[in-house]
Design an enzyme around this catalytic site. Structure first.
Site, PDB file in Angstrom:
ATOM      1  N   HIS A 254      -6.910  -3.883   8.408  1.00 33.78           N
ATOM      2  CA  HIS A 254      -7.783  -4.406   9.254  1.00 33.78           C
ATOM      3  C   HIS A 254      -8.770  -3.135   9.426  1.00 33.78           C
ATOM      4  O   HIS A 254      -8.314  -2.089   9.846  1.00 33.78           O
ATOM      5  CB  HIS A 254      -7.426  -5.076  10.606  1.00 33.78           C
ATOM      6  CG  HIS A 254      -8.680  -5.726  11.192  1.00 33.78           C
ATOM      7  ND1 HIS A 254      -9.430  -5.229  12.060  1.00 33.78           N
ATOM      8  CD2 HIS A 254      -8.929  -6.921  11.055  1.00 33.78           C
ATOM      9  CE1 HIS A 254     -10.207  -6.120  12.585  1.00 33.78           C
ATOM     10  NE2 HIS A 254     -10.055  -7.137  12.028  1.00 33.78           N
ATOM     11  N   GLU A 310      -5.750 -13.293   9.429  1.00 39.08           N
ATOM     12  CA  GLU A 310      -5.893 -14.615   8.024  1.00 39.08           C
ATOM     13  C   GLU A 310      -4.531 -15.113   7.588  1.00 39.08           C
ATOM     14  O   GLU A 310      -4.344 -15.998   6.957  1.00 39.08           O
ATOM     15  CB  GLU A 310      -6.602 -13.886   6.823  1.00 39.08           C
ATOM     16  CG  GLU A 310      -8.204 -13.469   7.181  1.00 39.08           C
ATOM     17  CD  GLU A 310      -9.183 -14.316   7.503  1.00 39.08           C
ATOM     18  OE1 GLU A 310      -8.694 -15.830   8.032  1.00 39.08           O
ATOM     19  OE2 GLU A 310     -10.365 -14.255   6.916  1.00 39.08           O
TER      20      GLU A 310
HETATM   21  N1  ACO Z   1      -3.382  -4.414   0.725  1.00 40.25           N
HETATM   22  C1  ACO Z   1      -3.169  -3.130   0.034  1.00 40.25           C
HETATM   23  N2  ACO Z   1      -3.939  -1.623   0.340  1.00 40.25           N
HETATM   24  C2  ACO Z   1      -4.748  -2.122   1.349  1.00 40.25           C
HETATM   25  C3  ACO Z   1      -4.806  -3.353   2.104  1.00 40.25           C
HETATM   26  C4  ACO Z   1      -4.165  -4.252   1.592  1.00 40.25           C
HETATM   27  N3  ACO Z   1      -4.321  -5.562   2.090  1.00 40.25           N
HETATM   28  N4  ACO Z   1      -5.697  -3.143   3.144  1.00 40.25           N
HETATM   29  C5  ACO Z   1      -6.287  -1.760   2.791  1.00 40.25           C
HETATM   30  N5  ACO Z   1      -5.629  -1.352   1.864  1.00 40.25           N
HETATM   31  C6  ACO Z   1      -5.684   0.201   1.534  1.00 40.25           C
HETATM   32  C7  ACO Z   1      -7.055   0.637   0.557  1.00 40.25           C
HETATM   33  O1  ACO Z   1      -6.641   0.252  -0.619  1.00 40.25           O
HETATM   34  C8  ACO Z   1      -7.135   1.911   0.935  1.00 40.25           C
HETATM   35  O2  ACO Z   1      -6.193   2.620   0.353  1.00 40.25           O
HETATM   36  P1  ACO Z   1      -6.648   4.082  -0.500  1.00 40.25           P
HETATM   37  O3  ACO Z   1      -7.340   4.974   0.685  1.00 40.25           O
HETATM   38  O4  ACO Z   1      -5.272   4.430  -1.187  1.00 40.25           O
HETATM   39  O5  ACO Z   1      -7.804   3.685  -1.681  1.00 40.25           O
HETATM   40  C9  ACO Z   1      -6.922   2.054   2.425  1.00 40.25           C
HETATM   41  O6  ACO Z   1      -5.762   0.981   2.458  1.00 40.25           O
HETATM   42  C10 ACO Z   1      -7.886   1.863   3.280  1.00 40.25           C
HETATM   43  O7  ACO Z   1      -8.713   0.737   2.942  1.00 40.25           O
HETATM   44  P2  ACO Z   1     -10.254   0.395   3.403  1.00 40.25           P
HETATM   45  O8  ACO Z   1     -10.657  -0.283   2.595  1.00 40.25           O
HETATM   46  O9  ACO Z   1     -10.867   1.696   3.805  1.00 40.25           O
HETATM   47  O10 ACO Z   1     -10.086  -0.171   4.917  1.00 40.25           O
HETATM   48  P3  ACO Z   1     -11.033  -1.162   5.461  1.00 40.25           P
HETATM   49  O11 ACO Z   1     -10.909  -0.808   7.017  1.00 40.25           O
HETATM   50  O12 ACO Z   1     -12.488  -1.146   4.760  1.00 40.25           O
HETATM   51  O13 ACO Z   1     -10.331  -2.462   5.035  1.00 40.25           O
HETATM   52  C11 ACO Z   1     -10.031  -4.763   5.050  1.00 40.25           C
HETATM   53  C12 ACO Z   1     -10.162  -3.655   6.110  1.00 40.25           C
HETATM   54  C13 ACO Z   1     -11.125  -5.020   4.179  1.00 40.25           C
HETATM   55  C14 ACO Z   1      -9.678  -6.039   5.918  1.00 40.25           C
HETATM   56  C15 ACO Z   1      -8.615  -4.580   3.814  1.00 40.25           C
HETATM   57  O14 ACO Z   1      -7.598  -4.072   4.941  1.00 40.25           O
HETATM   58  C16 ACO Z   1      -8.396  -5.668   3.115  1.00 40.25           C
HETATM   59  O15 ACO Z   1      -8.921  -5.610   1.949  1.00 40.25           O
HETATM   60  N6  ACO Z   1      -7.329  -6.375   3.479  1.00 40.25           N
HETATM   61  C17 ACO Z   1      -7.294  -7.508   2.393  1.00 40.25           C
HETATM   62  C18 ACO Z   1      -8.154  -8.598   2.551  1.00 40.25           C
HETATM   63  C19 ACO Z   1      -8.003  -9.417   3.905  1.00 40.25           C
HETATM   64  O16 ACO Z   1      -6.739  -9.628   4.493  1.00 40.25           O
HETATM   65  N7  ACO Z   1      -9.072  -9.812   4.411  1.00 40.25           N
HETATM   66  C20 ACO Z   1      -9.312 -10.334   5.768  1.00 40.25           C
HETATM   67  C21 ACO Z   1      -9.535  -9.631   6.912  1.00 40.25           C
HETATM   68  S1  ACO Z   1      -9.280  -9.974   8.564  1.00 40.25           S
HETATM   69  C22 ACO Z   1     -11.157 -10.664   8.733  1.00 40.25           C
HETATM   70  O17 ACO Z   1     -11.977 -10.196   8.543  1.00 40.25           O
HETATM   71  C23 ACO Z   1     -11.314 -11.889   9.769  1.00 40.25           C
END
Ligand code: ACO
Length: 373
Positions: A254, A310
């Site tokens: 998140h 989620e």
């Molecule tokens: N699985 C694996 N790796 C992850 C995940 C995940 N669920 N979430 C983040 N990471 C990793 C990214 O790959 C990244 O790694 P890196 O720096 O080695 O490339 C790092 O963690 C940071 O990721 P960001 O994209 O900068 O984090 P951000 O804050 O933008 O992401 C998000 C938040 C979009 C929710 C992300 O965690 C994600 O894609 N989760 C999976 C999808 C999901 O569950 N969506 C629902 C979100 S909840 C909502 O909106 C209501």
């Protein structure tokens, strides 16, 4: 202008009295209440009243508000035609919701933003349910004014009056996700009204933002993942395969929370009631969560990747009986309450939201006539 803040992390562009969270402590306050208290106790109408009027209603006010909302549920034949077409073409529910909201004549004649906002909130479940009825080859079911917002949505999906447990489960969900600070779709809604456009346009644009898998589109894939793991019985192999392929695990991570999303606990407790002791699907879910969090820590040691909202949304909505294809649209049915309240708040003290970009393109090109390129 100096650097670029990709993703606008840590930038506040509005003041709000609607909700706030502490990403380190894992706390969420909605309308002044801890999410745990609001989600478990309020009807969705009480939450909406709290958002639109700033306080909880008394019994008489609630009854009048419920009637006002119920009166605005119907959608016209022209909207039904659009939804029938969307269903025939098997468009995703979020596309149908966007198309239906845009086609519906939701704006009042005098364009009163609060009246329009109420009409938008009231119409969303009707749009989603009508689309769904067409998808399953049935005719839409007219809203029942005697039923509350959540109960009526479930009724319009199936034609059967839902039991108390399902209604309470859905209300817990709607309350828990109604608002969450300046998330991407809420930001969209505020940007739209900041141009002095209208709240119906704000809702339509916000639906488009919510649709994406990084925002509201995750719970469907979460349920697919859980079903797959339930069958294979090997969560570890599943997670390792995903993470080794550098894929994201849906339902984890998140932008704000560094610890477990507080809504996960609320939704987990609500979901558990829908799975009998002899149904080991819920055990699969909780076991998978433990394995996933451990492996995320192993593969991404520099990130605090924990369970987000989620993950248990999938478990709860599945338990309540909401079809998987409708998970994101059901999120929209909840979050539209937040979008509309934020839009009204933005209008109270509006300033055009207009950030900047840093130009990286070329300069000083000279024009080449088309025949010489
Ligand atoms: N699985 C694996 N790796 C992850 C995940 C995940 N669920 N979430 C983040 N990471 C990793 C990214 O790959 C990244 O790694 P890196 O720096 O080695 O490339 C790092 O963690 C940071 O990721 P960001 O994209 O900068 O984090 P951000 O804050 O933008 O992401 C998000 C938040 C979009 C929710 C992300 O965690 C994600 O894609 N989760 C999976 C999808 C999901 O569950 N969506 C629902 C979100 S909840 C909502 O909106 C209501």
């Amino acid at each position: 202008m100096t650097g670029v803040n990709r993703g606008l992390d840590g930038v506040a562009v509005a003041e709000t009295r609607l909700s706030t969270m502490d990403g380190e402590a894992g706390e969420l306050i909605i309308g002044g209440f801890p999410v745990e208290e609001l989600a478990d106790n309020a009807t969705f109408e009480e939450t909406l009243y709290l958002f639109f009027r700033g306080r909880l209603p008394d019994a008489e006010e609630l009854s009048a508000f419920r009637s006002d909302l119920a009166e605005c549920r119907a959608i016209g034949d022209e909207v039904l035609a659009v939804l029938r077409r969307a269903a025939e073409e098997e468009k995703p529910a979020m596309d149908a919701l966007r198309m239906g909201a845009a086609a519906a004549n939701l704006g009042t004649e005098d364009g009163d933003p609060e009246a329009d906002a109420l009409r938008v909130v009231a119409a969303f479940p009707t749009i989603v349910a009508a689309y769904w009825r067409y998808r399953v080859g049935e005719e839409p079911i007219e809203p029942d004014p005697d039923l509350g917002h959540a109960a009526n949505y479930l009724y319009m999906l199936t034609g059967e009056r839902p039991d108390e447990r399902a209604v309470r489960g859905l209300e817990t969900y709607l309350n828990a996700v109604v608002d969450h600070g300046l998330n991407a779709s809420t930001f969209t809604a505020r940007v739209v009204v900041s141009t002095e456009s209208d709240v119906v346009s704000a809702a339509t644009a916000a639906v488009g933002t919510l649709k994406g898998p990084l925002h509201g589109g995750a719970p469907g894939p979460v349920l697919d993942m859980l079903k797959e793991i339930h069958e294979s019985g090997d969560p570890e192999a599943y997670v390792r395969e995903k993470l080794e392929a550098d894929e994201r695990l849906m339902g984890f991570g998140h932008r704000i929370y560094r610890v477990r999303d507080p809504r996960a606990a609320v939704l987990e407790a609500a979901a558990e009631q829908f799975y009998d002791d002899d149904d080991d699907f819920f055990e699969t879910i909780t076991d998978f969560e433990d394995v996933a969090v451990d492996l995320l820590a192993e593969y991404k040691p520099d990130r605090d990747l924990e369970t987000n909202v989620e993950f248990y949304t999938a478990a709860l909505l599945h338990g309540v009986g909401v079809p998987q294809e409708l998970f994101p649209a059901t999120f929209g049915i909840a979050r539209v309450g937040g979008w509309m309240a934020h839009a009204l708040e933005q209008l109270e003290d509006n300033r055009l939201i207009r950030p900047e970009s840093r130009y990286t393109g070329e300069r000083g090109r000279s024009w080449t006539p088309i025949g010489e390129r």
